[in-house]
Design a protein around this motif. Structure first.
Motif, mmCIF file in Angstrom:
data_model
loop_
_atom_site.group_PDB
_atom_site.id
_atom_site.type_symbol
_atom_site.label_atom_id
_atom_site.label_comp_id
_atom_site.label_asym_id
_atom_site.label_seq_id
_atom_site.Cartn_x
_atom_site.Cartn_y
_atom_site.Cartn_z
ATOM 1 N N ALA A 34 -67.314 -19.781 -35.942
ATOM 2 C CA ALA A 34 -66.601 -19.639 -36.378
ATOM 3 C C ALA A 34 -65.774 -18.082 -35.738
ATOM 4 C CB ALA A 34 -66.451 -19.172 -38.018
ATOM 5 N N PRO A 35 -64.381 -17.764 -35.935
ATOM 6 C CA PRO A 35 -64.167 -16.582 -35.519
ATOM 7 C C PRO A 35 -64.685 -15.498 -35.832
ATOM 8 C CG PRO A 35 -62.126 -18.282 -36.056
ATOM 9 C CD PRO A 35 -63.390 -18.722 -36.445
ATOM 10 N N ALA A 36 -65.058 -15.462 -37.683
ATOM 11 C CA ALA A 36 -65.717 -14.547 -37.725
ATOM 12 C C ALA A 36 -67.047 -14.489 -37.412
ATOM 13 C CB ALA A 36 -66.339 -14.173 -39.494
ATOM 14 N N GLN A 37 -67.681 -15.178 -36.706
ATOM 15 C CA GLN A 37 -69.211 -15.240 -36.552
ATOM 16 C C GLN A 37 -69.118 -14.519 -34.738
ATOM 17 O OE1 GLN A 37 -69.243 -15.607 -40.026
ATOM 18 N NE2 GLN A 37 -69.013 -18.080 -39.108
ATOM 19 N N GLN A 38 -68.084 -15.458 -33.574
ATOM 20 C CA GLN A 38 -67.960 -14.906 -32.551
ATOM 21 C C GLN A 38 -68.071 -13.247 -32.658
ATOM 22 O OE1 GLN A 38 -65.561 -17.174 -29.862
ATOM 23 N NE2 GLN A 38 -65.402 -19.515 -31.383
ATOM 24 N N ALA A 39 -66.906 -13.001 -33.456
ATOM 25 C CA ALA A 39 -66.565 -11.214 -33.668
ATOM 26 C C ALA A 39 -67.653 -10.244 -34.092
ATOM 27 C CB ALA A 39 -65.753 -10.785 -34.457
ATOM 28 N N LYS A 40 -68.694 -11.050 -34.319
ATOM 29 C CA LYS A 40 -70.347 -10.417 -35.280
ATOM 30 C C LYS A 40 -71.096 -10.121 -33.937
ATOM 31 C CE LYS A 40 -70.071 -11.260 -39.969
ATOM 32 N NZ LYS A 40 -70.757 -12.465 -40.818
ATOM 33 N N LEU A 41 -70.803 -11.572 -33.273
ATOM 34 C CA LEU A 41 -71.713 -11.502 -31.919
ATOM 35 C C LEU A 41 -71.375 -11.180 -31.110
ATOM 36 C CD1 LEU A 41 -74.376 -13.691 -30.862
ATOM 37 C CD2 LEU A 41 -72.743 -15.759 -30.038
ATOM 38 N N PHE A 42 -70.089 -11.035 -30.585
ATOM 39 C CA PHE A 42 -70.039 -9.953 -29.526
ATOM 40 C C PHE A 42 -70.431 -8.004 -29.998
ATOM 41 C CE2 PHE A 42 -66.492 -7.183 -27.777
ATOM 42 C CZ PHE A 42 -66.621 -7.163 -26.009
ATOM 43 N N SER A 43 -69.772 -7.973 -30.890
ATOM 44 C CA SER A 43 -70.089 -6.525 -31.645
ATOM 45 C C SER A 43 -71.720 -6.106 -31.383
ATOM 46 C CB SER A 43 -69.383 -6.205 -32.710
ATOM 47 O OG SER A 43 -70.578 -6.876 -33.864
ATOM 48 N N VAL A 44 -72.475 -6.971 -31.496
ATOM 49 C CA VAL A 44 -73.559 -7.159 -31.253
ATOM 50 C C VAL A 44 -74.620 -7.307 -29.979
ATOM 51 C CG1 VAL A 44 -76.694 -7.238 -32.185
ATOM 52 C CG2 VAL A 44 -74.900 -7.113 -34.002
ATOM 53 N N PRO A 93 -65.833 -13.154 -27.409
ATOM 54 C CA PRO A 93 -65.442 -14.149 -27.950
ATOM 55 C C PRO A 93 -64.456 -15.724 -27.577
ATOM 56 C CG PRO A 93 -65.557 -12.511 -29.472
ATOM 57 C CD PRO A 93 -65.392 -12.101 -28.117
ATOM 58 N N SER A 94 -64.416 -16.442 -27.428
ATOM 59 C CA SER A 94 -63.307 -17.543 -27.827
ATOM 60 C C SER A 94 -62.351 -18.333 -28.263
ATOM 61 C CB SER A 94 -64.263 -19.363 -26.841
ATOM 62 O OG SER A 94 -64.350 -19.744 -27.890
ATOM 63 N N SER A 95 -62.957 -17.369 -29.463
ATOM 64 C CA SER A 95 -61.291 -17.535 -30.361
ATOM 65 C C SER A 95 -60.080 -16.566 -30.277
ATOM 66 C CB SER A 95 -62.153 -17.265 -31.488
ATOM 67 O OG SER A 95 -61.234 -17.396 -32.692
ATOM 68 N N PRO A 96 -58.905 -16.615 -29.901
ATOM 69 C CA PRO A 96 -58.210 -15.105 -30.300
ATOM 70 C C PRO A 96 -57.734 -14.910 -31.069
ATOM 71 C CG PRO A 96 -57.094 -17.533 -30.153
ATOM 72 C CD PRO A 96 -58.463 -17.685 -29.860
ATOM 73 N N SER A 97 -58.224 -15.223 -32.100
ATOM 74 C CA SER A 97 -58.184 -14.517 -33.559
ATOM 75 C C SER A 97 -59.274 -13.399 -33.388
ATOM 76 C CB SER A 97 -57.798 -15.164 -34.483
ATOM 77 O OG SER A 97 -58.779 -15.435 -35.143
ATOM 78 N N THR A 98 -59.748 -13.425 -33.057
ATOM 79 C CA THR A 98 -60.928 -12.367 -32.682
ATOM 80 C C THR A 98 -60.332 -11.204 -32.148
ATOM 81 O OG1 THR A 98 -62.178 -12.992 -31.577
ATOM 82 C CG2 THR A 98 -62.703 -14.112 -32.929
ATOM 83 N N TYR A 99 -59.505 -10.919 -32.150
ATOM 84 C CA TYR A 99 -59.336 -9.921 -30.683
ATOM 85 C C TYR A 99 -58.612 -9.240 -30.913
ATOM 86 C CZ TYR A 99 -59.854 -13.678 -26.927
ATOM 87 O OH TYR A 99 -60.663 -14.205 -25.799
ATOM 88 N N THR A 100 -57.967 -8.796 -32.115
ATOM 89 C CA THR A 100 -57.394 -7.826 -33.075
ATOM 90 C C THR A 100 -58.527 -7.815 -34.292
ATOM 91 O OG1 THR A 100 -56.345 -9.079 -34.453
ATOM 92 C CG2 THR A 100 -55.337 -8.574 -32.925
ATOM 93 N N LEU A 101 -60.110 -8.169 -34.696
ATOM 94 C CA LEU A 101 -60.354 -7.751 -35.438
ATOM 95 C C LEU A 101 -61.204 -6.196 -35.267
ATOM 96 C CD1 LEU A 101 -62.577 -11.490 -36.387
ATOM 97 C CD2 LEU A 101 -60.047 -9.470 -37.626
ATOM 98 N N PRO A 102 -61.629 -5.254 -36.172
ATOM 99 C CA PRO A 102 -62.636 -4.433 -35.598
ATOM 100 C C PRO A 102 -63.866 -4.658 -35.010
ATOM 101 C CG PRO A 102 -61.633 -3.972 -37.823
ATOM 102 C CD PRO A 102 -61.235 -5.961 -37.607
ATOM 103 N N GLU A 103 -64.512 -5.185 -35.054
ATOM 104 C CA GLU A 103 -65.084 -5.973 -34.232
ATOM 105 C C GLU A 103 -65.405 -6.005 -33.088
ATOM 106 O OE1 GLU A 103 -66.180 -7.948 -38.213
ATOM 107 O OE2 GLU A 103 -65.011 -7.736 -36.966
ATOM 108 N N VAL A 104 -64.262 -6.617 -32.685
ATOM 109 C CA VAL A 104 -63.794 -6.980 -30.965
ATOM 110 C C VAL A 104 -63.323 -5.234 -30.339
ATOM 111 C CG1 VAL A 104 -62.789 -7.817 -29.470
ATOM 112 C CG2 VAL A 104 -63.732 -9.140 -31.266
ATOM 113 N N LYS A 105 -61.987 -5.527 -31.388
ATOM 114 C CA LYS A 105 -61.178 -4.173 -31.294
ATOM 115 C C LYS A 105 -61.495 -2.954 -30.934
ATOM 116 C CE LYS A 105 -56.566 -2.097 -31.564
ATOM 117 N NZ LYS A 105 -55.285 -1.775 -33.256
ATOM 118 N N ASN A 106 -62.606 -2.470 -31.454
ATOM 119 C CA ASN A 106 -62.877 -0.918 -31.703
ATOM 120 C C ASN A 106 -64.751 -1.372 -30.974
ATOM 121 O OD1 ASN A 106 -60.800 -0.868 -33.081
ATOM 122 N ND2 ASN A 106 -61.726 -0.957 -34.978
#
Length: 451
Positions: free
Chosen positions: A354-364, A369-382
């Motif tokens: 799910a997008p939320a977990q993909q974002a967490k995975l990238f941050s750590v 992520p393969s979910s484009p909705s994550t690209y503006t989330l703080p975990e990805v963007k920042n």
């Protein structure tokens, strides 16, 4: 990988026999492919303890290659907290070329499968074409929405009948990671924008920078880590590589493939790349001992570098835009129908991807992520990484992801790519001529394709 998978009716090319891999003995297990580091220890084979643990909890087993990062990002612990009756156990094989033949064998015999099995992008076309009947349709799993994935990522794991046999985890937009301290000692700029400008638009310019590096290189270092890493990056930026759009194998006649091979061989001849095969112990030591200045670098590579580096390497790396945008890596999670805990496994896969977990995975872990909705989330963007300090890696890789060419993905991409690297350009570092290396690589590949 931003790619189009060949139509299922065209995935067997050139009238070749269906490929049946030789059984491989799989020994040491640890990690690779989408980040790499930890793991349990077997080949993803017959685990009879998968249904329940001694405390009465249901144990869901995952067969993975490398460190895909779920454990490292704390996702297993979080899921177990949300679901107190669930326990998660992963079984990890370090290299996908060891993991995948065993997976294919287990799927073919429909036995010895884990509750969840990972599939690397280079193998997804073959799994879709030949093994979809053995796997659950995850488009129907609880909470799964097609719109949460990049269109091309979703389509890669979907049959022509509309069955989606894997949910995408990450993709591998390409950059070049480099050691600022080694670049400085060699008289090269260290600012990431200046560095990117040195090789903008042309992989040959990257080799020219390597030649400059060699002139003043710190003793015992090479410009790049390995020939395999370099050729993978170059080929990852091409729209058509090993197969054409009709499904024919064209790697020997495709000028783009020969250019990539020749350019990498040139770098090997000139001593600009190390003589190691990636993800082997000797290569790991070149990371730990600061033996190279640059590496072809999808986001997951930062996780690997972090895991193999000494503590004093933190903050000494930076990330520059690659000569051309490309993709290297990306995986899927599937659920075999013969698993012991199919319904619970589908719930876990849906949650992990799910997008939320993909974002967490990238941050750590750096798995993009393969979910484009994550690209503006703080975990990805920042996002930042210990190895690269304040570098805005999220923004850099998100921009690279937008430029990835749509590629043709064929059923034997892994066999061909591995053959060009591990049975081809690596030989030039050991004294073979580029011509001899090309001949060896093509013979090896063709022999494997004919089996």
């Amino acid at each position: 990988m931003r790619a189009r998978t060949l139509p299922l009716s065209r995935q067997r090319s050139g009238g070749r026999k269906p490929f049946a891999r030789k059984a491989l003995a799989i020994a040491a297990v640890v990690s690779l492919g989408t980040g790499l580091l930890a793991g349990c220890a077997d080949d993803g084979g017959d685990d009879e303890s998968g249904s329940s643990s001694g405390d009465g909890k249901t144990t869901i087993t995952l067969g993975l290659f490398g460190t895909m990062g779920f454990k490292e990002a704390g996702l297993y612990a979080e899921y177990e907290k949300l679901n107190p009756d669930i326990k998660i156990a992963e079984n990890v094989v370090e290299r996908n070329e060891n993991y995948y033949p065993a997976l294919l064998n287990h799927l073919t015999t429909n036995s010895g499968l884990q509750d969840v099995q990972a599939v690397e992008v280079g193998n997804i076309a073959e799994i879709v074409a030949t093994q979809s009947a053995k796997l659950e349709d995850l488009s129907k799993a609880p909470g799964v929405k097609k719109s949460d994935w990049l269109d091309w990522k979703w389509e890669q794991a979907t049959t022509k009948e509309g069955q989606t046999i894997g949910l995408g985890t990450d993709i591998g937009p390409m950059a070049i990671c480099y050691r600022k301290d080694l670049f400085e000692k060699a008289g090269l700029p260290t600012d990431r924008e200046e560095v990117a400008e040195l090789w903008a638009g042309d992989w040959a310019k990257l080799i020219e920078v390597g030649e400059r590096y060699k002139e003043k290189a710190p003793k015992g270092t090479t410009f790049m880590d390995s020939p395999g890493g370099l050729i993978s990056a170059i080929l990852g930026s091409e729209e058509e590589r090993f197969y054409d759009s009709s499904g024919e194998v064209v790697y020997k006649s495709n000028p783009a493939v020969k250019r990539a091979f020749d350019l990498t061989a040139k770098a090997a001849e000139e001593g600009l790349v190390g003589a190691q095969t990636q993800f082997q112990p000797a290569w790991d030591q070149t990371i730990a001992n600061n033996k190279f200045a640059a590496i072809s670098c999808p986001p997951w590579m930062l996780g690997y570098i972090k895991g193999k580096s000494q503590p004093d390497a933190a903050g000494k790396w930076d990330v520059a835009v690659a000569p051309k945008s490309g993709n290297w890596g990306g995986s899927f999670l599937s659920v075999p129908k013969s698993g012991k805990n199919v319904e619970e496994a589908k719930k876990l896969v849906a949650w992990l991807t799910a997008p939320a977990q993909q974002a967490k995975l990238f941050s750590v872990q750096g798995s993009f992520p393969s979910s484009p909705s994550t690209y503006t989330l703080p975990e990805v963007k920042n996002a930042k990484n210990d190895m690269t300090g304040e570098t805005p890696i999220g923004s850099i890789f998100a921009e690279a992801a937008k430029q990835i060419p749509v590629q043709v993905i064929g059923p034997k991409d892994q066999i061909i790519g591995q053959g060009l690297a591990d049975n081809g350009v690596i030989l030039v570092t050991k004294g073979k001529s580029p011509e001899e290396a090309w001949e060896t690589a093509t013979k090896t590949i063709d022999n494997n394709l004919d089996k």
